[in-house]
Design an enzyme around this catalytic site. Structure first.
Site, mmCIF file in Angstrom:
data_model
loop_
_atom_site.group_PDB
_atom_site.id
_atom_site.type_symbol
_atom_site.label_atom_id
_atom_site.label_comp_id
_atom_site.label_asym_id
_atom_site.label_seq_id
_atom_site.Cartn_x
_atom_site.Cartn_y
_atom_site.Cartn_z
ATOM 1 N N LYS A 145 0.829 -1.189 -0.001
ATOM 2 C CA LYS A 145 -0.020 0.194 -0.066
ATOM 3 C C LYS A 145 0.782 1.177 0.097
ATOM 4 C CE LYS A 145 -1.900 3.290 2.695
ATOM 5 N NZ LYS A 145 -2.006 4.146 1.722
ATOM 6 N N GLU A 198 9.303 1.762 11.374
ATOM 7 C CA GLU A 198 10.057 2.646 11.610
ATOM 8 C C GLU A 198 9.445 3.981 11.455
ATOM 9 O OE1 GLU A 198 13.500 2.898 11.944
ATOM 10 O OE2 GLU A 198 13.500 0.595 12.155
ATOM 11 N N CYS A 216 13.651 11.145 6.569
ATOM 12 C CA CYS A 216 13.588 10.553 8.187
ATOM 13 C C CYS A 216 14.975 10.742 8.802
ATOM 14 C CB CYS A 216 13.270 9.271 8.247
ATOM 15 S SG CYS A 216 14.121 8.247 7.037
ATOM 16 N N GLU A 249 9.324 16.509 15.946
ATOM 17 C CA GLU A 249 9.806 16.307 14.511
ATOM 18 C C GLU A 249 9.186 17.373 13.441
ATOM 19 O OE1 GLU A 249 8.263 12.792 12.164
ATOM 20 O OE2 GLU A 249 10.564 12.753 11.543
#
Ligand code: NAP
Length: 497
Positions: free
Chosen positions: A181, A256, A290, A389
């Protein structure tokens, strides 16, 4: 949302070896974030039923794929590597147009994905366990790695080629079938990746792709009893809930998630080199990696000099449409991410000193979600800007008095993906490697990057489950079986339980 009644390109699902138009009536329109007049296409929000059809196809294809010798599976993955290399420019263009990163960054991502396919193809010849001496005479004991069955790959938008590849390649090589997906924002790039597997000649039903929302397609993959494992990359918000739900179903999950990566610059560092690496780590791919550098932790003694050089170098960056030559930075991926960037910029203006940027870029040439490369100085280690973040081109500078404080500050966030240190002091380098709480660390090189043959993943709130990439990637996609063969031909006499 739009209703399907248009001539725009529609992203199709890949189920059981066929490209099928979703029956969904709801779609998500994708526009080029660098040029909002350009419609990339419509992404149908596929249903749970369509997801179940893909899972059923993957389940039916499993027995034959599992029995295909691993080196033969590997040859198909090697062919996918070759095809991806041949189509690298086309794939990179699709990626730039849909995600917004510059063409050179997109091409870098495609080449990295080719390397991953190439490496995993080779691993097909090495998937094995170990032989271990038994305590019993004439007993042969060993382990074998076996595939799990149907596995799901749920992926984010920021690396829409390499993350699907680093999940699907080891899964397939190990003998699993896959339902992939892609992120809705980068579904067309995902479809091109699936098409490359198809062109490599892989059997129908072995790889499948369903586009649609996380809440429907993603959730169905998580809930369905025939999906044995879920490999997820994305936000903490989604990943934590997915992991908890997966655990209740005894499903193997690997997540992750976010990062807040520090670059530590000590007083003896090569400052011009550290400046180059900081700019690259913070602003390439619009800070939407990331592993992007989001915190500079610099020793006070060199902070003024470093900051002055950093600002001058950042001013030279060219921001614009990633398909135009000479661009260093593209737009935010969508309006929502741009608003997040701008929100944190406003927070930063209250918490710290704005040195550069701090606004949306508009006007001629900026018909998209452009945010200026932004630098804040005198950021406090525990402020919102230093802890959350952002996932955009916003860099925080935190000044510290010495190495010990730098290490403490570097470790002061809940995330633990990547880090970097600039110094030539061997003792401090080794101390840093030992104590830094990140899954990846760099010495005198930027926080970003990752090679196919090396494990990739984070500690603390960044990652749960086994590492991706490298040889260890196979472990998530296999079950270990321990085998005892007794060739004495008589009743066991010893007391081993
Ligand atoms: P996200 O919103 O969590 O989405 C990731 C994927 O999960 C998408 O395919 C999304 O589908 C799907 N999803 C959403 N809700 C779901 C649900 N309830 N059940 C199952 N699937 C669901 O993350 P993102 O915004 O795409 O990616 C950015 C994040 O990824 C950042 O935090 C970044 O740090 C992280 N990231 C981490 C790594 C790493 O290796 N540590 C690498 C890259 C990115 P939709 O697209 O349809 O929403």
């Amino acid at each position: 949302m739009a209703t399907v009644a248009t001539t725009a390109q529609i992203c199709r699902n890949f189920i059981n070896g066929k490209w099928v138009v979703s029956a969904a009536t709801r779609t998500s329109e994708r526009r080029n974030p660098a040029n909002l007049d350009e419609v990339v296409g419509l992404v149908p929000l596929s249903s749970r039923e369509e997801t179940r059809a893909a899972i059923a196809a993957a389940k039916a294809a499993f027995a034959a794929w599992r029995d295909t010798p691993a080196p033969v599976r590997g040859r198909i993955i090697a062919k996918a590597a070759l095809i991806m290399y041949q189509q690298k420019d086309e794939l990179a263009r699709i990626l730039t147009r849909e995600e917004g990163k510059t063409f050179k960054d997109a091409l870098g991502e495609v080449i990295k994905s080719v390397n991953i396919l190439d490496f995993m193809a080779g691993e097909s010849k090495r998937i094995g366990g170990e032989t271990v001496p038994s305590e019993l005479p004439k007993n042969f004991a060993y382990t074998i790695k076996q595939p799990l069955g149907v596995v799901a790959a749920i992926t984010p938008w920021n690396f829409p080629v390499s993350i699907p590849v680093w999940k699907m390649a080891p899964a397939l090589v190990a003998g699993n079938t896959v339902v992939f997906k892609p992120a809705t924002l980068t579904a067309f790039t995902g479809a091109k990746v699936a098409e490359i597997f198809e062109q490599a000649g892989i059997s129908a039903g072995v790889p499948n792709m369903v586009v649609g929302s996380g809440g429907e397609v993603g959730d169905e993959l998580l809930q369905h009893p025939d999906v044995k494992a879920v490999s997820f990359t994305g936000s903490n918000e989604v990943g934590c809930e997915l992991y908890a739900q997966g655990a209740r179903k005894m499903k193997k999950c690997q997540c992750e998630m976010g990062g807040k990566n520090p670059i530590v610059i000590l007083a003896d560092a090569d400052l011009p080199l550290a400046v180059e690496s900081t700019v690259f780590g913070a602003f390439a791919s619009t800070g939407q990696r990331c592993t992007a550098t989001s915190r500079v932790v610099v020793e006070e003694k060199v902070a003024d000099e470093f900051v002055a050089m950093l600002v001058e170098r950042t001013k030279k960056l060219k921001t614009g449409n990633g398909l135009d030559p000479g661009m260093d930075m593209g737009p935010a991926v969508d309006e929502s991410q741009m608003k997040t960037d701008l929100h944190y910029i406003e927070v930063g203006k209250k918490e710290a000193k704005l040195l550069l940027g701090g606004e949306r870029l508009t006007g001629p040439g900026y018909n998209g979600y452009y945010v200026a490369p932004t630098i804040f100085d005198h950021v406090k280690w525990d402020s919102t800007l230093a802890q959350d973040e952002v996932f955009g081109p916003v860099l925080s500078i935190i000044r510290v008095k010495d190495f010990d404080e730098a290490l403490r500050v570097a470790n002061s966030v809940r995330y633990g993906l990547s880090s970097s240190i600039y110094t030539n002091d061997a003792a401090k380098i080794f101390e840093f490697i030992d104590k830094i709480e990140t899954g990846i660390t760099h010495v005198n090189s930027p926080t970003v990057g990752g090679e196919a043959q090396l494990p990739f993943g984070g500690m603390k709130a960044t990652g749960v489950g086994l590492r991706e990439m490298g040889r260890v990637a196979i472990d998530f996609y296999t079950e270990l079986k321990t085998v005892y063969i007794d060739y004495t031909g008589r009743k066991r006499e010893s007391n081993i339980y």
